[in-house]
Design an enzyme around this catalytic site. Sequence first.
Site, PDB file in Angstrom:
ATOM      1  N   GLY A 149       0.820  -1.207   0.000  1.00 17.28           N
ATOM      2  CA  GLY A 149       0.000   0.000   0.000  1.00 17.28           C
ATOM      3  C   GLY A 149       0.849   1.249   0.000  1.00 17.28           C
ATOM      4  O   GLY A 149       2.005   1.233   0.428  1.00 17.28           O
TER       5      GLY A 149
ATOM      6  N   GLY B  62       0.421   5.654   0.594  1.00 14.76           N
ATOM      7  CA  GLY B  62      -0.438   6.777   0.915  1.00 14.76           C
ATOM      8  C   GLY B  62       0.253   8.103   0.708  1.00 14.76           C
ATOM      9  O   GLY B  62       1.319   8.191   0.084  1.00 14.76           O
TER      10      GLY B  62
ATOM     11  N   SER C  63       4.564   4.535   2.915  1.00 12.88           N
ATOM     12  CA  SER C  63       4.408   3.291   2.160  1.00 12.88           C
ATOM     13  C   SER C  63       4.302   2.158   3.162  1.00 12.88           C
ATOM     14  O   SER C  63       4.930   2.190   4.226  1.00 12.88           O
ATOM     15  CB  SER C  63       5.613   3.055   1.241  1.00 12.88           C
ATOM     16  N   VAL C  64       3.511   1.142   2.837  1.00 13.75           N
ATOM     17  CA  VAL C  64       3.268   0.039   3.767  1.00 13.75           C
ATOM     18  C   VAL C  64       3.792  -1.256   3.151  1.00 13.75           C
ATOM     19  O   VAL C  64       3.503  -1.572   1.987  1.00 13.75           O
ATOM     20  CB  VAL C  64       1.760  -0.103   4.084  1.00 13.75           C
TER      21      VAL C  64
ATOM     22  N   LYS D  80       4.638   0.413   8.304  1.00 10.41           N
ATOM     23  CA  LYS D  80       4.307   1.676   7.658  1.00 10.41           C
ATOM     24  C   LYS D  80       5.510   2.611   7.789  1.00 10.41           C
ATOM     25  O   LYS D  80       5.822   3.107   8.873  1.00 10.41           O
ATOM     26  CB  LYS D  80       3.079   2.291   8.329  1.00 10.41           C
TER      27      LYS D  80
ATOM     28  N   ASP E 238      -9.818  11.607   8.344  1.00  9.82           N
ATOM     29  CA  ASP E 238      -9.582  11.035   7.009  1.00  9.82           C
ATOM     30  C   ASP E 238     -10.201   9.647   6.889  1.00  9.82           C
ATOM     31  O   ASP E 238      -9.571   8.710   6.398  1.00  9.82           O
ATOM     32  CB  ASP E 238      -8.073  10.977   6.721  1.00  9.82           C
TER      33      ASP E 238
END
Length: 1005
Positions: free
Chosen positions: A694, A696, A700-701, A716, A824
């Site tokens: 993932g 964002g 980054s994950v 993360k 969010d």
Amino acid sequence: MACCTHIAMCSISRNYTDRLSLLEFKRTISDPNEALISWNDSTNFCSWEGVLCSVKHPHRVSSLNLTNKNLIGQISPSLGNLTFLKVLILSGNSFFGEIPEYLGHLHHLQILKLNDNTLQGGVPSLANCSKLKELWLSKNKLAGQIPADLPNSLQKVILAANNLTGTIPASFANITMLKNFTCMNNNIEGNIPNEFASLSGLQQLQLGDNKLSGDFPQIVLNLSKLVVFSVASNSLSGDLPANLGLSLPNLKYMSLGGNFFHGHIPPSISNASELIILDMSRNKLTGVIPSSIGKLQKLYALSLEFNKLQARNKEDWKFMDSLANSTELQVFTVLSNHLEGNVPNSLANLSSQLRFLYLSKNQLSGDFPSGVAKFRHLVSIELGMNRFTGVIPEWLGTLKYLQRLTLGYNIFTGPIPASLSNLSNLNVLQLASNQLDGHIPSSLGNLQTLEKLDISNNNLHGTMPKELFRIPTLLKILLYSNNLDGPLHPDIGNAKQLTYLDISSNSLSGEIPNTLGNCESLEDIKMDDNAFSGSIPTSLGNINNLQILNLSHNHLVGSIPVSFGSLKFLQQLDLSFNQLEGEVPTAGIFSNLTSLWIDGNIGLCGGELAMHLRPCPAMQLNSAKHKHFIVLKVLIPLTSIASLVIVISVMLFWRGKRKKENVPLPSFDRKFPKVSYNDLARSTEGFSTSKLIGKGRYSSVYQGSLFEDRIVVAVKVFSLEIKGAQKSFIAECNALRNVRHRNLVPILTACSSIDSKGNDFKALVYKFMPQGDLHTLLHSVPGDGSTSTLSHITLAQRLSIVVDIADAMEYLHHNNQGTIVHCDLKPSNILLDDNMIAHVGDFGLAMFKVDSAVSSFGDSLSASSMVIKGTIGYVAPECAGGGQVSTSSDVYSFGVVLLEIFIRRRPTDDMFKDGMSIVKFAEINVPDNVLQIVVPQLLQGLHLSMETPMAIRDRDSEAQILRSVINIGLSCTKTSPNERISMQEVAAKLHGIRDAYLSRNLWMS
């Protein structure tokens, strides 16, 4: 050669006609879901969505099926040109206008389904459709009479839920192949024609909810293949035939309720051995229930309520012994009859699967029926309006599925069993008008799904437990006519859903809590005949829905709040016999003397002239008070403004210095294990792209495995070169280090170090969520290599997911450590584990709120910013321009997520333009067209071929679930933050909907 050329040209012409007819149909309708996007020049029309062509005639349309496509408009007459059409199904859309008469020209048509639309006009002549087998026109707005010239080839005629009038045509006798005639919920008059006796193959005859009259239709007894028969809710009368059960060996469902039948229940009914549902309720039947009723061994539901049936002795009660043979029985109701004496012990021999037991409104006596203890699956018990005595047994608390318990209007004594607090699914507790004493158990506050509590007219004493006001679903509290004393606890302000409060005729005292005005849903407040003192809280004037307010016969003082005159729905106001004084307002309710009672307050003056009150004396302004007023209104505010300027200057100076300092890692508890950069690098194969799961805005994950047991984790890593990433890291650390909830992504540890190149390195380690994020599950395309399952999961699973998210947000907003505003919330920040349990994550933009101050976790000071906090599409309107975030803005985001889960469209979808949004899209389709906008997979099972009343009820119940959920989404996405409901209310409502749905499915399983 010329002949061949002519034939070829004719063929091309016919092919062209079918294609043009389909395009003309498309041109005249609206297709908001783009269901017909494949209808274009680049694709052969035989491959268009919903279109099938004939095998023998490859270029001629034989089937057009566009079920549940959310199509809107009139049905084009051009479909009448599809002369090879055999199947036309347009069910579950929003077609309006009349059914084109040109459809009657389709000689090959076999199936015509136009049900579940809003079609008007009459049923067109289909006499020329000589091959028609199925005609489905139910759930429209069709009017006029049933045509007498329907094709003789028909096997199913489904006309339910329209506005049809007239009588049933005798010509139906010519439709010798007819198996199903369903015309319930119309305005059909007369009776079933005698000619129906020739329909020997008829299996379903459903004519409930019409205006049929006359005696029982004897011709039905000739229909030996009948499986479903309903004439409920008509005006039929007379005796039931003595041989009713002898001629219908295949009957499974019979509903005769809601008529004027009298006489006895025919004992022959026990010969209809296939019966599953027998409804003879709401008639005028007399005599005893046949003792042979138990021969109906497959019986699932037996409803004999609202008749005049009797049982006075052991012989009369033999039917109860017999029912022990009905081992499938789950619904048994004989309420409102003339049954007398003790309930026989043989009640305990009924099926252990029994779920609904209704014995109310008889003349039953003795102790609480002990046999009830056996029925562990009971959902509802009603024993009210009888003569039961003794105590209410403690073992009732073991019936864990119980949702409704009504024992009112008996002679029960003793205390309220504390064990009732174990009934976690209870919605209604009705114990009114008995002789109960003792206190109200505070443990009743554990009933977190309770909607109605009625313990009025008993001998209860003590205070009202404040725990009752923390039940999030509570709608009605009725405790009048008891001996309750003490004050009304301020926690009553927590009862946000409360609509009805009656605590009159007690000995309650103290001041009326100002927090009562927080119960904004209240419509009816009765607090008369108590000993309340102090003034009337002005906050009651904020309850906009208030209709009735009775505070009479107390010791209230002070003036009448002027704000009462602004309550536009207020219909009755009784303030009589208190010690009120001052001027009576004249606006609103105060101008309607027939709805206002204020006598017995000798200090009141003024008001409407018709009240004949004394004039109010002129008020002079005291000079000392005037000076004090100036100090309060002018000097203090000026001083405050000056102080505020100084404080802001100091804050800005300190903020500028602080920006130059490094931001340290917040201190974690000892239980968080330490990890180094090297540990994380090894676990993710050097932060390999193959481990990237993932990405964002600030991070980054990566997937990795850590610690001695090599558990799978999500690492993360923050991109510190991006402005705001460091602040996001600190915010997330602070937000998660002290919060624990099953629906928040569990943080395992954090790392603040340097990487292999000597640069700052910051990362968070979370528990890995195997099912990934909700956004991917919602919107991945089959075949793209994803593991998306959400488009195929059940309604129950979707409900559980939104409940999980709501629980997490409720915890963040209302936990004891302060309010956390997520800022969010969106599907990509919601992760799912192996059990499809949802977890809210990514707190990089979170804010912390203490009292009225909102602060960023990355910065201890609150600062105004024009940067939008959140993601476009999910951001509340007030925050779109950089406004102040709040819990209400989170609620808005949640509402959008909810709509997205059930509608399966992104809020940024291309269809949402020119002022249209996912919220407006839902609004314009509620309530009538909700089924057209939800995920199509949720509608599977809602269109059953067997339209029995039970099937229709199940379908409507599921549809209502969807409407209720969408309405919650709309309540969260109101434009004004003040109009949105809180996450406590959201969670409570969703829990109620999910639990009701699951319990209904459990009942049906």
